[in-house]
Motif scaffolding. Structure first.
Motif, mmCIF file in Angstrom:
data_model
loop_
_atom_site.group_PDB
_atom_site.id
_atom_site.type_symbol
_atom_site.label_atom_id
_atom_site.label_comp_id
_atom_site.label_asym_id
_atom_site.label_seq_id
_atom_site.Cartn_x
_atom_site.Cartn_y
_atom_site.Cartn_z
ATOM 1 N N ILE B 13 0.790 -1.224 -0.079
ATOM 2 C CA ILE B 13 -0.038 0.228 -0.262
ATOM 3 C C ILE B 13 0.895 1.285 -0.066
ATOM 4 N N LEU B 15 1.312 4.556 1.023
ATOM 5 C CA LEU B 15 0.891 5.673 1.929
ATOM 6 C C LEU B 15 0.590 6.618 1.564
ATOM 7 N N VAL B 19 6.562 6.983 1.723
ATOM 8 C CA VAL B 19 6.005 4.945 2.515
ATOM 9 C C VAL B 19 5.267 4.702 1.809
ATOM 10 N N LYS B 21 3.675 0.843 2.413
ATOM 11 C CA LYS B 21 3.336 -1.203 3.232
ATOM 12 C C LYS B 21 3.197 -1.902 3.192
ATOM 13 N N ASP B 23 3.055 -4.405 5.502
ATOM 14 C CA ASP B 23 2.584 -4.875 6.574
ATOM 15 C C ASP B 23 1.436 -6.044 6.395
ATOM 16 N N ALA B 24 1.030 -6.421 5.389
ATOM 17 C CA ALA B 24 0.705 -7.387 4.836
ATOM 18 C C ALA B 24 1.299 -8.872 4.509
ATOM 19 N N LEU B 26 5.073 -8.634 5.102
ATOM 20 C CA LEU B 26 6.686 -8.569 5.690
ATOM 21 C C LEU B 26 6.534 -7.778 7.282
ATOM 22 N N ASN B 27 6.189 -6.564 7.055
ATOM 23 C CA ASN B 27 6.100 -5.547 8.543
ATOM 24 C C ASN B 27 5.022 -5.933 9.731
ATOM 25 N N HIS B 28 4.165 -7.020 9.375
ATOM 26 C CA HIS B 28 3.200 -7.211 10.696
ATOM 27 C C HIS B 28 2.550 -8.821 10.007
ATOM 28 N N GLN B 29 2.130 -8.473 9.400
ATOM 29 C CA GLN B 29 2.051 -10.366 9.173
ATOM 30 C C GLN B 29 3.091 -10.463 7.510
ATOM 31 N N ILE B 30 3.339 -12.030 8.337
ATOM 32 C CA ILE B 30 4.586 -12.560 7.188
ATOM 33 C C ILE B 30 3.491 -14.204 6.541
ATOM 34 N N ALA B 59 12.392 -5.772 14.732
ATOM 35 C CA ALA B 59 11.888 -7.252 14.215
ATOM 36 C C ALA B 59 11.857 -7.728 13.096
ATOM 37 N N SER B 60 11.503 -7.079 12.057
ATOM 38 C CA SER B 60 11.191 -7.336 10.284
ATOM 39 C C SER B 60 12.439 -7.886 9.759
ATOM 40 N N ALA B 63 12.494 -12.732 9.752
ATOM 41 C CA ALA B 63 12.278 -13.607 9.612
ATOM 42 C C ALA B 63 12.829 -13.548 8.054
ATOM 43 N N THR B 100 11.124 6.302 9.496
ATOM 44 C CA THR B 100 9.877 5.865 9.148
ATOM 45 C C THR B 100 9.164 6.550 10.277
#
Lengths: 194, 194
Positions: B13, B15, B19, B21, B23-24, B26-30, B59-60, B63, B100
């Motif tokens: 996405i 933003l 930026v 995003k 998160d779908a 890598l950065n939140h859901q993996i 954290a990202s 993985a 960020t």
């Protein structure tokens, strides 16, 4: 899980009768091959549960959770401990008190990544008082989703978390169950299933 | 890396024109399978470099770094952004400014997990201004170890980080190079090696 217990015995450091340091392979340095074995073991123990998603907490839960996700072929979400600029969505939030750090923090997951029809496996690196696991349960239940199980890498069985989660009826699987850390020695709970 | 670019196009996405995003996956859901492909790709690109250890930041980065570590058969260390109770050892520390989040933080790794004879691959999720990568370089060089390469999942090529790292002579490999985020569209740098 034998390989994990051996790793704890050879590379774990007993800091006190309450604190086991596993920075050599889990909490700071990570052993990828051991994480893969852990992922396979979690998948084996929970494969019958119809898992659709794994939820963990940053940072030390990520490696075992992603390896389990790879085996179970499901996405992994890690709850964040703070709200970043790019995590602006509507969030489910819960508070968690860290036994190790003696601090309270808020964890959050984005509402868009968890749905009411999700069947969720919680994975975390340690189980002590159960506060982190219960905060994750809270996030998942806020979404109306189902908690199918809780997979723990290292359980400190002499603390109250395991009993608490058992009493609430959760299916808990801990790959290493530490019975005691007294006198600088790690001893494990012996079970038939081990 | 085609699979990664496709994932960015379908699930990323935009933003703002600065930026992206992700998160779908890598950065939140993996997405564990995508992380495995990323690990294989990093291993392929750096296998000739004689890597003995991978260093990333929570954290990202964890993985993709763990999947690369699995392929290269080397341990992974994640630099921590705060000092926890169980991370009391002598630490190498460096400051990093997050583009960020617009905040400065201190990252640290334990001195015991990195040695002067280590040949280190740095892996991180994003490359923007290069501050995080240079803070990791600083930690590794404090240990007297050698930085053999820097592997980036998503590079924002319109920011200064890539050029800065190239000018310092580092071997940088970015699996997706984002040329622009203007008008809500992601476009990629096209290279012969892609």
């Amino acid at each position: 899980m034998h390989a994990l217990e051996q790793k704890i015995l050879t590379e774990g450091i007993v800091l006190s009768d309450q604190v086991l340091k596993v920075d050599a392979f889990l909490n700071h340095q990570i052993d990828p091959k051991l994480m893969q074995q852990i992922g396979v073991e979690f998948a084996q123990r929970f494969k019958a549960a119809g898992i659709s998603k794994i939820v963990t907490i940053e940072a030390s839960g990520i490696a075992p959770a992603v390896m389990a996700g790879l085996e179970l072929d499901v996405p992994v979400i890690f709850a964040r401990k703070y709200q970043s600029l790019t995590l602006k969505d509507d969030l489910y939030r819960s508070k968690v008190f860290s036994f190790t750090k003696q601090t309270e923090s808020t964890i959050a997951i984005s509402k868009k990544h968890i749905a009411a029809d999700d069947h969720v496996l919680i994975i975390d690196d340690f189980l002590a008082n159960g506060h982190a696991a219960l905060a994750l349960v809270d996030l998942i239940q806020q979404a109306g989703a189902t908690v199918c199980g809780i997979g723990i890498v290292i359980e400190k069985s002499f603390q109250s978390g395991r009993q608490l989660l058992d009493e609430k009826g959760f299916h808990v699987e801990s790959l290493a169950r530490v019975k005691s850390l007294t006198e600088g020695q790690v001893t494990f709970v012996r079970e038939e299933s081990n």
